[in-house]
Design a protein around this motif. Structure first.
Motif, PDB file in Angstrom:
ATOM      1  N   GLY A   1       4.918  -9.091  -0.360  1.00  0.00           N
ATOM      2  CA  GLY A   1       5.293  -9.043   1.042  1.00  0.00           C
ATOM      3  C   GLY A   1       5.221 -10.437   1.639  1.00  0.00           C
ATOM      4  O   GLY A   1       5.095 -11.440   0.942  1.00  0.00           O
ATOM      5  N   ASN A   2       5.292 -10.501   2.947  1.00  0.00           N
ATOM      6  CA  ASN A   2       5.376 -11.784   3.639  1.00  0.00           C
ATOM      7  C   ASN A   2       3.998 -12.311   4.026  1.00  0.00           C
ATOM      8  O   ASN A   2       3.301 -11.730   4.853  1.00  0.00           O
ATOM      9  CB  ASN A   2       6.242 -11.643   4.896  1.00  0.00           C
ATOM     10  CG  ASN A   2       6.441 -12.965   5.603  1.00  0.00           C
ATOM     11  OD1 ASN A   2       6.497 -14.010   4.968  1.00  0.00           O
ATOM     12  ND2 ASN A   2       6.535 -12.927   6.924  1.00  0.00           N
TER      13      ASN A   2
ATOM     14  N   LYS B   1       7.821  -0.743   0.303  1.00  0.00           N
ATOM     15  CA  LYS B   1       6.660  -0.990   1.159  1.00  0.00           C
ATOM     16  C   LYS B   1       5.771   0.239   1.326  1.00  0.00           C
ATOM     17  O   LYS B   1       4.808   0.208   2.099  1.00  0.00           O
ATOM     18  CB  LYS B   1       7.119  -1.481   2.532  1.00  0.00           C
ATOM     19  CG  LYS B   1       7.756  -2.871   2.510  1.00  0.00           C
ATOM     20  CD  LYS B   1       8.038  -3.374   3.909  1.00  0.00           C
ATOM     21  CE  LYS B   1       8.585  -4.797   3.885  1.00  0.00           C
ATOM     22  NZ  LYS B   1       8.810  -5.337   5.249  1.00  0.00           N
ATOM     23  N   LEU B   2       6.104   1.299   0.629  1.00  0.00           N
ATOM     24  CA  LEU B   2       5.247   2.487   0.598  1.00  0.00           C
ATOM     25  C   LEU B   2       4.813   2.680  -0.850  1.00  0.00           C
ATOM     26  O   LEU B   2       5.582   3.176  -1.683  1.00  0.00           O
ATOM     27  CB  LEU B   2       6.005   3.718   1.105  1.00  0.00           C
ATOM     28  CG  LEU B   2       6.461   3.679   2.568  1.00  0.00           C
ATOM     29  CD1 LEU B   2       7.313   4.901   2.888  1.00  0.00           C
ATOM     30  CD2 LEU B   2       5.257   3.611   3.510  1.00  0.00           C
TER      31      LEU B   2
ATOM     32  N   ALA C   1       2.277  -0.451   3.159  1.00  0.00           N
ATOM     33  CA  ALA C   1       1.353   0.689   3.154  1.00  0.00           C
ATOM     34  C   ALA C   1       1.059   1.086   1.714  1.00  0.00           C
ATOM     35  O   ALA C   1       1.975   1.299   0.920  1.00  0.00           O
ATOM     36  CB  ALA C   1       1.961   1.867   3.907  1.00  0.00           C
ATOM     37  N   VAL C   2      -0.217   1.167   1.391  1.00  0.00           N
ATOM     38  CA  VAL C   2      -0.644   1.588   0.060  1.00  0.00           C
ATOM     39  C   VAL C   2      -1.397   2.901   0.204  1.00  0.00           C
ATOM     40  O   VAL C   2      -2.185   3.077   1.138  1.00  0.00           O
ATOM     41  CB  VAL C   2      -1.540   0.521  -0.599  1.00  0.00           C
ATOM     42  CG1 VAL C   2      -1.999   0.970  -1.986  1.00  0.00           C
ATOM     43  CG2 VAL C   2      -0.801  -0.810  -0.699  1.00  0.00           C
TER      44      VAL C   2
ATOM     45  N   GLY D   1      -5.528  -5.306   0.609  1.00  0.00           N
ATOM     46  CA  GLY D   1      -4.464  -5.285   1.598  1.00  0.00           C
ATOM     47  C   GLY D   1      -4.840  -6.035   2.858  1.00  0.00           C
ATOM     48  O   GLY D   1      -6.022  -6.142   3.210  1.00  0.00           O
ATOM     49  N   ASN D   2      -3.833  -6.568   3.547  1.00  0.00           N
ATOM     50  CA  ASN D   2      -4.037  -7.205   4.845  1.00  0.00           C
ATOM     51  C   ASN D   2      -4.067  -6.107   5.902  1.00  0.00           C
ATOM     52  O   ASN D   2      -3.078  -5.420   6.130  1.00  0.00           O
ATOM     53  CB  ASN D   2      -2.906  -8.193   5.137  1.00  0.00           C
ATOM     54  CG  ASN D   2      -3.129  -8.986   6.409  1.00  0.00           C
ATOM     55  OD1 ASN D   2      -3.822  -8.550   7.324  1.00  0.00           O
ATOM     56  ND2 ASN D   2      -2.528 -10.162   6.495  1.00  0.00           N
ATOM     57  N   SER D   3      -5.198  -5.954   6.555  1.00  0.00           N
ATOM     58  CA  SER D   3      -5.394  -4.824   7.476  1.00  0.00           C
ATOM     59  C   SER D   3      -5.129  -5.181   8.933  1.00  0.00           C
ATOM     60  O   SER D   3      -5.366  -4.362   9.819  1.00  0.00           O
ATOM     61  CB  SER D   3      -6.835  -4.308   7.353  1.00  0.00           C
ATOM     62  OG  SER D   3      -7.751  -5.297   7.794  1.00  0.00           O
TER      63      SER D   3
END
Length: 314
Positions: free
Chosen positions: A61-62, A131-132, A162-163, A188-190
């Motif tokens: 992702g970015n 992204k899912l 989203a994971v 993950g970035n939360s």
């Protein structure tokens, strides 16, 4: 192992989302409620990661260049070169001193000290598999990082990815890759999904005491929160990569060295309070360890196997 987050917390317990561990389907989970370590940290005679450990990163992702620098500098701080050692005149310890607790566990088991290094970095900005994501897809992503044997693949997902289980049940996880004989870590970035769960104490918690959040030392709640989870999971990966290394309690729900003291960052810590911490005069950021390139970071306390107590670095 993934950080498990509870949705039902009695207010009178005054417990904050900070961390215990369990295991499901061979993947260890970092958890949410701080509890005193229940028993001694025990070595169960399994394989550990040791010696040279290259870390390969997949940026899924970015991520901004600044975010990449924050995290990369943290990894470089684990085993810095002499010219990279923090040069601060303060008494604040370095990230590498914090990592010495992991090396101490390895040496107790008759293993070699680690030499952590940053290997290849791969960017998948367009999210090639969407992204899912399901948790079962994490090993596939880890393989894309091209980890070396006995190395670690670090999968980092951006804030709009989203994971499965992220925020609802985990902040990150670690497991093993059968093919290359390597281990992997996912974090993950939360920042936009659940900062109160996975980036505390840089955001007000969802549950428990509602004290003011600390200022992130590098000015990025998401990236600085990721560093905390990366630190915790990386310590668990090296000391318990395949489920039979160092942990407390039952093998079906092991509590690892890095996760046992989740939520404890300085002296006097208690649920809802991270402890006494230095504050950067220029930025107002709270930290407890210094890294390369003038970085400051917040890392969790490690469990002292001799006393089975949490020992914050400051």
């Amino acid at each position: 192992m993934a950080y498990f987050l509870s949705n039902k917390i009695a207010p009178f317990l005054l417990l904050l989302l900070v961390g215990f561990a369990d295991e499901s389907c061979g993947s260890r989970k970092l958890a949410s409620l701080y509890q005193p370590p229940p028993s001694l940290l025990t070595y169960h005679k399994g394989a550990l990661l040791q010696g040279n450990i290259p870390i390969s990163i997949l940026w899924y992702g970015n991520f901004t260049p600044a975010q990449k620098a924050i995290i990369s500098d943290f990894l470089l701080s684990l085993t810095p070169q002499p010219h990279q050692e923090p040069t601060s005149t303060t008494t604040t310890p370095s990230v590498s001193k914090w990592w010495n607790a992991v090396d101490s566990l390895l040496q107790r088991a008759g293993k070699k000290k680690t030499h952590m290094s940053l290997a290849n970095q791969i960017s998948d900005e367009h999210c090639s598999i969407g992204k899912l994501l399901k948790s079962s897809q994490l090993p596939e992503l880890a393989s894309k990082a091209n980890p070396t044997k006995a190395g670690v693949a670090l999968v980092l997902t951006a804030e709009d990815v989203a994971v499965e289980g992220f925020c609802m049940s985990s902040c990150g996880s670690h497991g093993s890759l059968a093919g290359p004989g390597a281990a992997y870590v996912w974090v993950g970035n939360s920042a936009s999904q659940c900062p109160g769960q996975c980036a505390w104490p840089f955001h007000q918690p969802v549950y428990g005491p509602q004290g003011p959040p600390l200022v992130a030392p590098n000015g990025d709640v998401g990236a600085d929160g990721m560093v905390i989870n990366i630190a915790t999971l990386l310590a668990g990966t090296v000391t318990n990569p395949f489920g039979d290394g160092y942990f407390q309690g039952d093998a079906g729900a092991p509590l690892e060295a890095g996760a046992a003291c989740r939520g404890v960052y300085g002296k006097g810590a208690y649920p809802g309070y991270a402890g006494e911490l230095p504050v950067d005069a220029g930025t107002g950021g709270s930290y407890n360890a210094e890294g390369v390139n003038g970085r400051k970071y917040l890392v969790p306390a490690m469990l002292d196997p001799a006393t089975s107590s949490c020992s914050p670095i400051v």
